[in-house]
Scaffold this motif. Structure first.
Motif, PDB file in Angstrom:
ATOM      1  N   GLN A 126       0.887  -1.174   0.000  1.00 46.10           N
ATOM      2  CA  GLN A 126       0.000   0.000   0.000  1.00 46.10           C
ATOM      3  C   GLN A 126       0.918   1.215   0.000  1.00 46.10           C
ATOM      4  N   GLU A 128      -0.081   4.646  -1.373  1.00 39.85           N
ATOM      5  CA  GLU A 128      -0.681   5.962  -1.145  1.00 39.85           C
ATOM      6  C   GLU A 128      -0.850   6.181   0.358  1.00 39.85           C
ATOM      7  N   PHE A 265      -6.323  -4.351   5.814  1.00 38.96           N
ATOM      8  CA  PHE A 265      -6.226  -3.197   4.922  1.00 38.96           C
ATOM      9  C   PHE A 265      -6.737  -1.970   5.651  1.00 38.96           C
ATOM     10  N   MET A 267      -7.872   0.942   4.536  1.00 37.34           N
ATOM     11  CA  MET A 267      -9.021   1.675   3.995  1.00 37.34           C
ATOM     12  C   MET A 267      -9.863   0.718   3.157  1.00 37.34           C
ATOM     13  N   ALA A 269     -10.038   0.455  -0.508  1.00 40.25           N
ATOM     14  CA  ALA A 269      -9.352  -0.148  -1.638  1.00 40.25           C
ATOM     15  C   ALA A 269      -8.378   0.862  -2.221  1.00 40.25           C
ATOM     16  N   MET A 270      -7.565   0.398  -3.158  1.00 40.33           N
ATOM     17  CA  MET A 270      -6.522   1.264  -3.713  1.00 40.33           C
ATOM     18  C   MET A 270      -6.389   1.051  -5.216  1.00 40.33           C
ATOM     19  N   GLU A 271      -6.302   2.176  -5.932  1.00 35.25           N
ATOM     20  CA  GLU A 271      -6.425   2.184  -7.393  1.00 35.25           C
ATOM     21  C   GLU A 271      -5.111   1.968  -8.142  1.00 35.25           C
ATOM     22  N   HIS A 304     -15.454   2.824  -8.080  1.00 32.91           N
ATOM     23  CA  HIS A 304     -14.602   3.937  -7.651  1.00 32.91           C
ATOM     24  C   HIS A 304     -13.152   3.703  -8.078  1.00 32.91           C
ATOM     25  N   GLU A 305     -12.625   2.541  -7.725  1.00 35.87           N
ATOM     26  CA  GLU A 305     -11.211   2.286  -8.037  1.00 35.87           C
ATOM     27  C   GLU A 305     -11.002   2.187  -9.545  1.00 35.87           C
ATOM     28  N   HIS A 308     -10.839   5.596 -11.109  1.00 32.10           N
ATOM     29  CA  HIS A 308      -9.572   6.285 -10.854  1.00 32.10           C
ATOM     30  C   HIS A 308      -8.589   6.093 -12.009  1.00 32.10           C
ATOM     31  N   LYS A 326      -8.729  14.151  -7.422  1.00 31.27           N
ATOM     32  CA  LYS A 326      -9.028  12.775  -7.836  1.00 31.27           C
ATOM     33  C   LYS A 326     -10.135  12.156  -6.994  1.00 31.27           C
ATOM     34  N   GLU A 327     -10.173  12.441  -5.676  1.00 21.02           N
ATOM     35  CA  GLU A 327     -11.140  11.735  -4.833  1.00 21.02           C
ATOM     36  C   GLU A 327     -12.558  12.308  -4.947  1.00 21.02           C
ATOM     37  N   TYR A 383      -7.590  12.081   4.355  1.00 18.59           N
ATOM     38  CA  TYR A 383      -8.488  11.228   3.564  1.00 18.59           C
ATOM     39  C   TYR A 383      -9.831  11.242   4.283  1.00 18.59           C
ATOM     40  N   TYR A 388     -13.406  13.759   0.292  1.00 20.56           N
ATOM     41  CA  TYR A 388     -14.102  12.793  -0.566  1.00 20.56           C
ATOM     42  C   TYR A 388     -15.541  13.237  -0.865  1.00 20.56           C
TER      43      TYR A 388
END
Ligand code: TRP
Ligand code: ZN
Length: 864
Positions: A126, A128, A265, A267, A269-271, A304-305, A308, A326-327, A383, A388
């Motif tokens: 991870q 970000e 994890f 959060m 998810a991650m893009e 969402h991801e 991105h 971006k968010e 975040y 968001y």
């Protein structure tokens, strides 16, 4: 070198105004990983080129890592030094060089879940926002974009699957049972989008053909046994790919799109480019283990991801102050997608409810910040619901002001103009202005000013002509005592309550002034005003209306969101009156709820949302000083009154058969939602047969939506059925972590008076662990959402959360710091509670070695 410490003792504040372009660029990176859970050797070869005439030495950021060796253009290099956690390499007069650095890391000891870490027996990353520097030394800022070539090797039995961004270009076997793979990502990207996964995984494979005919191989990777629960995520992915082509003209740009589900994890998810990494919670779903809400969460986060890939990856952020670029935009895109895939009015109601529950309190408290903050100590703390969800509302307002065609012109211009770049919020607004042919100078204040604007409305009449007077104020927030009015779209309609129809059809008014008069038209009698329809602006509307007018709108407004709002306002007025010691007149609410229940043979999901009482927290938000006990008492009293008065209606809802759990149509989901609401109302009556009724639903349920709703209802009470159901649920799902989270959660949500003690006991349960963020949130996060329990007068709730923060902070500062904001709302509670909250914040701050994350949140929360 001794071990480098990971967090500095003195917090450093980073300011948006201090941005300077990078002095060195890194067009290419080759990474080599020799993987092991306890020992991973990393070699990073950075091709660096100077980006300004006389750059200083090359600064490569590090966090908790040590240098083994530095080489420049192939030769061992000694002209380097450490500056705290960072590596400074003096390259003399060189304009370009290849800088190679060897580091050794221990993913098994990485409890922060940032950088390269182990989850179950797999390795994943991870990065970000600033996790890449925990893997290797690097500028690690989003305006440095590189092409990545990643070689990894490791034990073939432990890590049969080796994944990274882009395409796998070569692989083979090595010595002693090892194997290797080489991945190349053709798209330059910032380091925060790097990802690597190694482990024993199985895949659900599918394909998608893009609009220009590119064949994309899709893969969702999970642990063996979980593959049967990936179907919904896969469908959501394909739907997202088609939707982004249709609605934004955006096509996928690689031959491969992989998703990996990970249990531990921080959060959702991650893009990461071509290799999204997800919390299992947002991938795994089947009817037996996931509720309808869980299904919607999977669909929304997968979308969402995926979105991105354009709003975030192809066009990324220049610096972290631009995070909402971006968010906010991507949340707006995923909200629009989910609205198109299901019931749009219900989706809007859910989004607004979330905004009011999570963002409005943030905007009204000590941690308030604009969607584009001016400073931070730890970017992980930003975040937020503001960046968001309020960020999404700002994009939505621009879309409303421009209309669909001009908004699309604006987004086309934005993507085309900034493709491959690291852009700013200003770049986005400028594209909207040019594409949409509109002046947004005043609108830009939404990026600068924190705080939820308030609109005070009053109707005026001059000889049969009716007007709406609007006064706009933006409240002071920390560091921003004075505010200026902002441009916003306000959707209005007016109705003649005598049934003669719409007096003024749906109208879009653009507000700009601190006070403004809007002409409504000529009407014979005072009209019912439907205002901020569809929640066109993220504001609080102060407009006093008689119960009769609200009831009329709840029944007759042609905008479903406005009908919902009218009924909620009617409930809220009644509840606030009761809490303030006035007489709470339940009759008007009962009539309006009855009308909504029986009057419209429409969407049951809408009916379920509309008849739900406002949350205890939202009632508290209407008051200067929150009285959690009185709020709970009044809300329960109204719930009981509604349960008894409409007993036959609630029983009728429950009398039919439940829709099949595998039927995910909006109608079936709505039907289940309404059944859950009906059961909760019946439970509030205290009628003796309700525990058995709930237990019957729990036992007969063919899926998790009904099962969890019945369990949650039972968990509020004190019946034998409660004990039995909790035990059955535990025994049945003890090996399924995501479902066990629900078991913890329903107990922490309970309205029982002993909930704080129960949560403390559950914190010592053998299945409770601080190592898994989902588990922490399911227990303690649920408690902070249980207003009367968390704010129990003796301060036990505060103490429990502070104890958690103190225990968790050394292990996982990011997740620990996220538990602090509920303690920061002390100004809104009575003095005794406030003093106890502040004492807990001080106790947290006094911990030696407290992380930068928790230090920032606790110290800002104390300032108030
Ligand atoms: N960018 C991610 C998103 O889509 C969220 C994210 C930010 C994240 N930082 C993270 C995920 C840290 C996991 C850990 O919203
Ligand atoms: Zn995102």
């Amino acid at each position: 070198m001794t071990d480098a410490s990971s967090t500095p003792a003195i917090p450093v504040t980073i300011h948006r105004g201090d941005y300077r372009p990078p002095e060195w660029q890194v067009p290419d990176i080759a990474l080599d990983f020799a993987l092991g859970i306890e020992r991973t050797a990393v070699t990073a070869a950075l091709s660096v080129v100077r980006a300004v005439p006389n750059p200083a030495a090359l600064v490569l950021r590090g966090d908790g890592i040590a240098v083994q060796e530095v080489r420049v253009d192939g030769a061992v290099w000694n002209d380097w030094r450490m500056d705290g956690p960072d590596l400074i390499v003096d390259l003399g007069e060189r304009d370009a060089a290849t800088v190679e650095v060897d580091t050794l890391i221990d993913p098994g000891a990485n409890t922060q879940l940032m950088g390269l870490y182990a989850s179950n027996s797999m390795l994943c990353t991870q990065c970000e926002a600033e996790g890449f520097r925990r893997i290797t030394f690097h500028p690690d800022r989003p305006d440095v974009l590189s092409r990545y070539r990643v070689r990894m090797s490791g034990d073939k039995a432990l890590f049969p699957i080796l994944l990274s961004n882009g395409n796998c270009v070569a692989q083979g076997d090595g010595e002693g049972g090892s194997h290797w793979a080489l991945w190349e990502d053709p798209w330059p990207k910032p380091s925060y989008l790097f990802a690597l996964v190694a482990g024993d995984l199985v895949v659900n494979r599918d394909r998608f053909t893009t609009m220009s005919g590119r064949e994309v191989e899709l893969g969702i990777w999970v642990r063996a046994g979980d593959e049967d629960r990936t179907g919904h995520a896969m469908q959501a992915l394909k739907d997202s790919m088609a939707w982004d082509e249709r609605v934004y003209g955006r096509e996928y740009d690689l031959d491969l799109f992989n998703i990996v589900a990970v249990s531990d994890f921080n959060m959702g998810a991650m893009e990461n480019k071509g290799l999204n990494v997800f919390n299992t919670r947002y991938i795994l779903a089947d009817a037996d283990t996931a509720t309808d809400l869980d299904y919607d969460g999977v669909q929304g986060v997968v979308a969402h991801e995926y979105f991105h890939n354009w709003s975030g990856n192809r066009v990324t952020c220049r610096d972290w102050f631009q995070l909402s670029l971006k968010e906010g935009f991507t949340v707006f895109r995923d909200q629009s997608f989910s609205a198109d895939m299901g019931s749009a009015p219900v989706k809007r109601i859910e989004d607004v409810r979330l905004l009011r529950a999570a963002q409005f309190p943030e905007d009204a408290g000590p941690l308030a910040h604009p969607i584009r903050p001016d400073s931070y100590q730890e970017i992980s703390n930003f975040y937020t619901a503001t960046v968001y969800n309020k960020g999404a509302e700002i994009i939505r307002m621009m879309a409303t002001l421009l209309g669909p065609d001009r908004f699309r012109k604006g987004t086309d211009l934005y993507f085309d103009r900034h493709d491959g770049e690291a852009a700013t919020c200003e770049d986005f607004v400028r594209a909207m202005e040019e594409g949409g042919d509109i002046d947004l100078s005043q609108f830009r204040r939404w990026y600068e000013q924190a705080g939820t604007p308030r609109l005070a409305l009053s109707l005026a009449q001059e000889g049969g002509d009716w007007f709406l007077d609007v006064a706009q104020t933006v409240p002071p927030t920390p560091g921003q005592p004075e505010k200026a009015p902002m441009m916003m779209p306000l959707r209005l309609a007016a109705f003649a309550m005598d049934g003669s129809g719409a007096a003024m059809a749906d109208t879009l008014v653009t507000l700009t002034g601190a006070s403004q008069r809007v002409a409504l038209g000529r009407f014979a009698a005072r009209p019912a005003l439907s205002v901020n329809r569809g929640f066109s602006a993220p504001v609080i509307v102060d407009y006093v209306r008689a119960p009769g007018e609200l009831a009329w709108l709840a029944a007759h407004d042609d905008d479903p969101f406005a009908r919902y709002e009218a009924l909620q306002q009617l409930m809220l007025d009644t509840l606030v009156a009761g809490v303030s010691g006035e007489k709470a007149d339940h009759a008007a609410v009962i009539d309006a709820v009855a009308g909504t229940l029986t009057g419209r043979a429409g969407d049951p999901a809408f009916v379920a949302e509309a008849v739900l009482l406002p949350s205890e927290a939202f009632i508290g938000d209407q008051m200067v000083i929150v009285d959690p006990d009185a709020i709970r008492r009044e809300r329960l009293a109204l719930q009981t009154a509604l349960g008894r008065a409409l007993e036959n209606e609630w029983r009728a809802v429950l009398s039919g058969a439940a829709p099949l759990a595998t039927d995910l149509s909006p109608k079936a989901k709505g039907g289940r939602r309404l059944r859950g609401v009906a059961l909760a109302y019946l439970a509030a009556t205290g009628f003796a047969d309700v525990p058995a009724l709930a237990f019957g639903i729990f036992s007969d349920a063919d899926g998790m939506t009904e099962r969890q709703a019945a369990l949650a209802t039972l968990a509020h009470g004190d019946s034998d059925e409660r004990v039995a159901a909790l035990d059955i649920f535990y025994q049945r799902y003890r090996d399924n972590p995501l479902v066990l989270d629900k078991w913890f959660q329903v107990q922490a949500w309970s309205l029982r008076p002993d909930t704080v003690g129960a949560v403390r006991t559950l914190g010592e349960h053998p299945d409770f662990t601080l190592t898994n963020p989902n588990r922490v949130r399911s227990l303690y996060g649920a408690l902070t959402g249980n207003q009367a329990a968390f704010h129990q007068a003796d301060g036990a709730g505060y103490r429990l959360i502070a104890d958690l923060v103190i225990a968790l902070d050394p292990r996982n500062p990011q997740t620990a710091a996220r538990m602090i904001p509920p303690l920061g709302r002390w100004k809104r509670f009575d003095e005794a509670r406030g003093a106890k909250m502040k004492a807990e914040l001080e106790r947290i701050l006094a911990q030696p070695g407290l992380s930068r994350d928790s230090t920032e949140q606790a110290s800002k929360s104390l300032l108030g």
